[in-house]
Design a protein around this motif. Structure first.
Motif, short mmCIF file in Angstrom:
data_model
loop_
_atom_site.label_atom_id
_atom_site.label_comp_id
_atom_site.label_asym_id
_atom_site.label_seq_id
_atom_site.Cartn_x
_atom_site.Cartn_y
_atom_site.Cartn_z
N GLU A 1 -5.33 101.59 -27.37
CA GLU A 1 -4.63 102.86 -27.17
C GLU A 1 -3.64 102.77 -26.01
O GLU A 1 -2.53 103.30 -26.08
CB GLU A 1 -5.62 104.00 -26.92
CG GLU A 1 -6.44 104.40 -28.13
CD GLU A 1 -7.53 103.39 -28.48
OE1 GLU A 1 -8.00 103.40 -29.65
OE2 GLU A 1 -7.90 102.59 -27.59
N SER A 2 -4.03 102.09 -24.92
CA SER A 2 -3.13 102.00 -23.77
C SER A 2 -1.92 101.12 -24.08
O SER A 2 -0.82 101.38 -23.60
CB SER A 2 -3.88 101.48 -22.53
OG SER A 2 -4.01 100.09 -22.54
N VAL A 3 -2.13 100.07 -24.87
CA VAL A 3 -1.00 99.22 -25.27
C VAL A 3 -0.01 100.02 -26.11
O VAL A 3 1.21 99.98 -25.88
CB VAL A 3 -1.49 97.98 -26.04
CG1 VAL A 3 -0.30 97.19 -26.59
CG2 VAL A 3 -2.34 97.09 -25.16
N LEU B 1 3.94 100.95 -25.25
CA LEU B 1 5.02 100.62 -26.19
C LEU B 1 5.78 101.88 -26.59
O LEU B 1 7.01 101.86 -26.70
CB LEU B 1 4.44 99.93 -27.42
CG LEU B 1 3.89 98.52 -27.23
CD1 LEU B 1 3.17 98.05 -28.49
CD2 LEU B 1 5.00 97.55 -26.86
N ASP B 2 5.05 102.97 -26.79
CA ASP B 2 5.68 104.21 -27.23
C ASP B 2 6.60 104.78 -26.16
O ASP B 2 7.70 105.26 -26.44
CB ASP B 2 4.61 105.24 -27.60
CG ASP B 2 5.14 106.39 -28.42
OD1 ASP B 2 6.24 106.26 -29.00
OD2 ASP B 2 4.47 107.44 -28.50
N ILE B 3 6.17 104.72 -24.91
CA ILE B 3 6.96 105.29 -23.82
C ILE B 3 8.11 104.37 -23.43
O ILE B 3 9.27 104.78 -23.38
CB ILE B 3 6.07 105.59 -22.60
CG1 ILE B 3 5.07 106.70 -22.92
CG2 ILE B 3 6.93 105.97 -21.40
CD1 ILE B 3 4.03 106.93 -21.87
N TYR C 1 1.84 96.93 -20.11
CA TYR C 1 3.15 97.17 -19.50
C TYR C 1 4.06 95.96 -19.69
O TYR C 1 5.23 96.11 -20.04
CB TYR C 1 2.94 97.47 -18.02
CG TYR C 1 4.17 97.76 -17.21
CD1 TYR C 1 4.79 99.00 -17.28
CD2 TYR C 1 4.70 96.81 -16.33
CE1 TYR C 1 5.92 99.29 -16.50
CE2 TYR C 1 5.81 97.08 -15.55
CZ TYR C 1 6.42 98.32 -15.64
OH TYR C 1 7.52 98.59 -14.88
N SER C 2 3.52 94.76 -19.49
CA SER C 2 4.32 93.54 -19.64
C SER C 2 4.82 93.39 -21.07
O SER C 2 5.98 93.00 -21.30
CB SER C 2 3.49 92.31 -19.25
OG SER C 2 3.14 92.35 -17.88
N ALA C 3 3.96 93.71 -22.02
CA ALA C 3 4.36 93.61 -23.43
C ALA C 3 5.50 94.56 -23.74
O ALA C 3 6.48 94.20 -24.43
CB ALA C 3 3.16 93.90 -24.33
N ALA C 4 5.40 95.79 -23.24
CA ALA C 4 6.45 96.78 -23.49
C ALA C 4 7.76 96.39 -22.83
O ALA C 4 8.84 96.49 -23.42
CB ALA C 4 5.99 98.15 -23.00
#
Length: 258
Positions: free
Chosen positions: A115-117, A121-123, A165-168
């Protein structure tokens, strides 16, 4: 044949409009103020509409042009409304889009939830996508159209405890480069900045004894920037001085990534 003035100010943004997301404080507020100082009319947006209004009011009090709006970048309709409002500041044209809105949700990989990932990504990634897409119809093709996305060292080299965060932020790098290739034919530039500044988002890293020293050891200049120190790089990418710069990622981080 027209001749440009010999001493034309390449950083003059007079007559242009800008949309800045996540601009209630920190880097976003500093960027909004810096763009206004160079003559741009700025729509200050943030999920906290009241705080965005405070930033806009300060810009106006300092002699700049600004308006504000509440904007949750997860809401496509809100992004479209904000883009239209920003364009109204310059007779229907939106010259500059700064996709700065973001949050963090640190956790080590084993404790990071799906959910946090998806939220990051959404934001960060989808938020930048939505705002850029909403602005596209208003961006001019005369060489003054700018999209400036905000990534991070986390998106370039990774950061402990920030898988989500890094992925986004890494996704923003790829999106920036692809957008730049596609929009170049329309004379719209797309670039990204990777700043390292003392803001509420970096407070956990800067104030936690375990992480603070480790982070400072990685920054050759041995300090965090103040938000106003990184704002100039945004002005550069928004200005005519960067008219032939596109698809680039510019770290403004005291040498953290080099």
């Amino acid at each position: 044949m027209s001749v440009e003035p010999r001493h034309r100010d390449l950083f003059d943004l007079s007559g242009r409009s800008a949309l800045v997301t996540g601009a209630a404080g920190g880097i976003g507020a500093a960027v909004a103020a810096a763009l206004a100082e160079r003559g741009a009319a700025v729509l200050v947006t943030d999920i906290d509409g009241a705080a965005a209004a405070v930033t806009a009011d300060k810009i106006v009090a300092d002699g700049g042009r600004a308006a504000s709006a509440a904007l949750d970048v997860r809401d496509r309709a809100a992004a479209e409304s904000a883009a239209a409002a920003a364009a109204e500041l310059a007779d229907g044209t939106l010259n500059i889009v700064v996709n700065n809105a973001g949050v963090t949700d640190p956790a080590m990989f084993g404790d990071t939830t799906e959910e946090s990932v998806l939220r990051m990504l959404d934001i960060h990634l989808m938020g930048a996508f939505r705002c850029a897409k909403a602005a596209l119809r208003y961006l001019p093709t005369d060489g003054t159209g700018r999209i400036i996305n905000v990534t991070s060292s986390a998106g370039l080299v990774g950061t402990l405890g920030q898988i989500n965060y890094s992925a986004a932020k890494s996704g923003i790098v790829g999106m920036t480069k692809s957008m730049a290739r596609e929009l170049a034919r329309r004379q719209i530039t797309v670039n990204a900045l990777a700043p390292a500044a003392a803001t509420p988002m970096t407070a956990t890293i800067r104030t936690d004894p375990k992480f603070a020293e480790q982070m400072l050891n990685r920054i050759p200049m041995r300090r965090w920037a103040e938000p106003r120190e990184v704002a100039g790089a945004f002005v550069f990418l928004a200005s005519d001085a960067a008219s032939f710069v596109t698809g680039q990622v510019l770290p403004v981080d005291g040498g953290l990534v080099m």
